[in-house]
Motif scaffolding. Structure first.
Motif, PDB file in Angstrom:
ATOM      1  N   VAL A 286      10.280 -21.761  43.825  1.00 42.68           N
ATOM      2  CA  VAL A 286      11.028 -21.499  42.635  1.00 42.68           C
ATOM      3  C   VAL A 286      10.424 -22.592  41.326  1.00 42.68           C
ATOM      4  CG1 VAL A 286      13.085 -20.859  41.140  1.00 42.68           C
ATOM      5  CG2 VAL A 286      12.967 -20.429  43.631  1.00 42.68           C
ATOM      6  N   ARG A 287       9.510 -21.913  40.550  1.00 44.53           N
ATOM      7  CA  ARG A 287       9.157 -22.979  39.815  1.00 44.53           C
ATOM      8  C   ARG A 287       9.012 -22.469  37.974  1.00 44.53           C
ATOM      9  NH1 ARG A 287       4.714 -26.506  40.645  1.00 44.53           N
ATOM     10  NH2 ARG A 287       4.696 -25.489  42.805  1.00 44.53           N
ATOM     11  N   SER A 288       9.285 -23.479  37.283  1.00 42.40           N
ATOM     12  CA  SER A 288       9.440 -23.129  35.780  1.00 42.40           C
ATOM     13  C   SER A 288       8.920 -24.247  35.170  1.00 42.40           C
ATOM     14  CB  SER A 288      10.780 -23.073  35.524  1.00 42.40           C
ATOM     15  OG  SER A 288      10.866 -22.631  34.123  1.00 42.40           O
ATOM     16  N   ALA A 294      14.488 -23.541  36.985  1.00 39.74           N
ATOM     17  CA  ALA A 294      14.261 -23.476  38.600  1.00 39.74           C
ATOM     18  C   ALA A 294      15.786 -23.922  39.093  1.00 39.74           C
ATOM     19  CB  ALA A 294      13.246 -24.426  38.986  1.00 39.74           C
ATOM     20  N   ALA A 313      12.850 -25.770  44.552  1.00 40.56           N
ATOM     21  CA  ALA A 313      12.690 -25.562  43.229  1.00 40.56           C
ATOM     22  C   ALA A 313      11.966 -26.841  42.254  1.00 40.56           C
ATOM     23  CB  ALA A 313      14.285 -26.034  42.518  1.00 40.56           C
ATOM     24  N   THR A 315      10.136 -27.949  38.689  1.00 39.14           N
ATOM     25  CA  THR A 315       9.701 -27.925  37.318  1.00 39.14           C
ATOM     26  C   THR A 315       8.375 -28.818  36.975  1.00 39.14           C
ATOM     27  OG1 THR A 315      12.052 -28.391  36.615  1.00 39.14           O
ATOM     28  CG2 THR A 315      10.587 -28.636  34.843  1.00 39.14           C
ATOM     29  N   LEU A 334       9.554 -18.636  34.692  1.00 42.93           N
ATOM     30  CA  LEU A 334      10.033 -19.059  36.001  1.00 42.93           C
ATOM     31  C   LEU A 334       9.766 -17.949  36.914  1.00 42.93           C
ATOM     32  CD1 LEU A 334      12.844 -20.112  36.998  1.00 42.93           C
ATOM     33  CD2 LEU A 334      13.615 -17.774  37.160  1.00 42.93           C
TER      34      LEU A 334
END
Length: 375
Positions: A286-288, A294, A313, A315, A334
């Motif tokens: 999960v990348r943002s 995230a 997760a 960033t 996201l």
């Protein structure tokens, strides 16, 4: 329809390579599903130059190995390329390498650079993915083919090719094909509200049936769209299922060329990438590029029943898949991307490759997160 019915229906379209029959039929089906979810939906035609493969094989002595030309590489005539076979980077006329298909997932990947710099007259690449069948590489340079002819073969042929290359065996490689005009379509669905919109983005075409690779993202796209249509919200929603993922993201490129603000100025782009809920592969990235998002998505996943341990997760860093298109254009994203032992393999089929509880949990978590973003 429930998640199991969705995957069965999705799988039934068979091969959905951009420009083929399965592509057209599945696009119409997905548009109808988006309308049933409560959105206004339409097909947006996308024209492109399609590569239609022809004769493709390598022979050496009594051995003949069938394959598939690289869609964005050079081609040969019927006479092919004749010479010794050796490791990629050697002085052999035909170079050999084995690799995982994911190694070519982004533009300017190491293999693409090796092709541009290669002194080989031709290259044969064996793709290693479960169960070592033919798992093609994505064609990022389809519009401008580059490098020598490349023959893609099944991973199970790698041991034989390794032995032949180590001995500098004489070989002949043929990789033919033709190019011509073709059409695919993006599926675009909308819910009214204030701008800038929330954008749900998922790719919808692939090399084969690719049920675990693409189906989980499309399930989450539909479940989120249905939840957004049913819940009170302030923000407008655009849902884009783009074509041509396997051919350099052509559908996303065309969509963002027509509407640059969709990538650049959307309140947030939720990218539903590959392998969401694939069996035997619990890791989920999960990348943002937005601080804190995230981690908030991770909490939504856990609340929906997904185990916390496999969630990574992050960033920042390099975005993958169509999230890469958003990042390049300065947008906020996201992204969710999983793993797949059958990546790009024709054996990626329902029900064997789908972890239904995980795919369902991901879809429910995305829906909850999207509702929060649209309030």
């Amino acid at each position: 329809m429930n998640a199991a019915e969705f995957f069965a229906a999705y799988d039934a379209f068979g091969e959905r390579r951009a420009g083929g029959e399965g592509d057209a039929a599945s696009a119409t089906w997905l548009r109808d599903q988006a309308e049933a979810a409560g959105a206004s939906a339409r097909l947006v035609p996308v024209g492109f130059e399609r590569f239609v493969p022809g004769e493709a094989w390598l022979s050496s002595g009594d051995h003949r190995i069938e394959g598939l030309p690289l869609f964005d590489g050079g081609t040969t005539d019927a006479g092919g390329v004749v010479g010794t076979l050796g490791p990629l980077g050697s002085a052999a006329r035909i170079g050999f390498v084995e690799m995982h298909p994911q190694a070519a997932s982004l533009p300017n990947n190491p293999f693409a650079l090796a092709r541009r710099e290669s002194r080989h007259a031709a290259i044969v690449v064996a793709l290693r993915t479960k169960p070592d069948s033919l798992a093609p590489l994505n064609a990022h340079d389809l519009a401008h083919p580059v490098g020598p002819p490349v023959l893609q073969v099944a991973g199970r042929d790698a041991p034989l090719l390794q032995r032949l290359a180590a001995g500098g065996a004489p070989a002949k490689l043929v990789a033919q094909g033709r190019r011509g005009a073709a059409r695919s379509a993006n599926v675009r669905a909308e819910l009214p509200g204030e701008g800038p919109p929330l954008l749900l983005l998922t790719p919808r075409t692939s090399w084969w049936t690719s049920t675990a690779e693409r189906g989980g993202g499309i399930l989450a796209w539909l479940v989120a769209l249905r939840a957004l249509a049913a819940a009170p919200r302030r923000r407008a929603v655009v849902a884009l299922a783009s074509c041509g993922h396997e051919l350099g993201h052509i559908g996303a490129h065309k969509a963002f060329a027509a509407e640059p603000e969709l990538a650049r100025d959307s309140a947030l782009v939720i990218h539903l990438g590959a392998n969401l809920g694939c069996a035997e592969a619990p890791r989920l990235v999960v990348r943002s590029n937005v601080d804190g998002l995230a981690e908030r998505m991770e909490e939504a996943l856990v609340a929906a029943g997904h185990r916390r341990g496999p969630i990574d997760a992050v960033t920042g860093g390099k975005a993958g898949g169509e999230a890469h298109e958003i990042e390049q254009r300065g947008g906020r994203y996201l992204s969710l991307i999983g793993e797949n032992p059958w990546f790009h393999a024709p054996e990626d089929r329902w029900p064997d490759t789908v972890d239904l509880p995980r795919a369902t949990a991901i879809a429910e978590a995305v829906a909850a997160f999207a509702r929060e973003q649209a309030r």
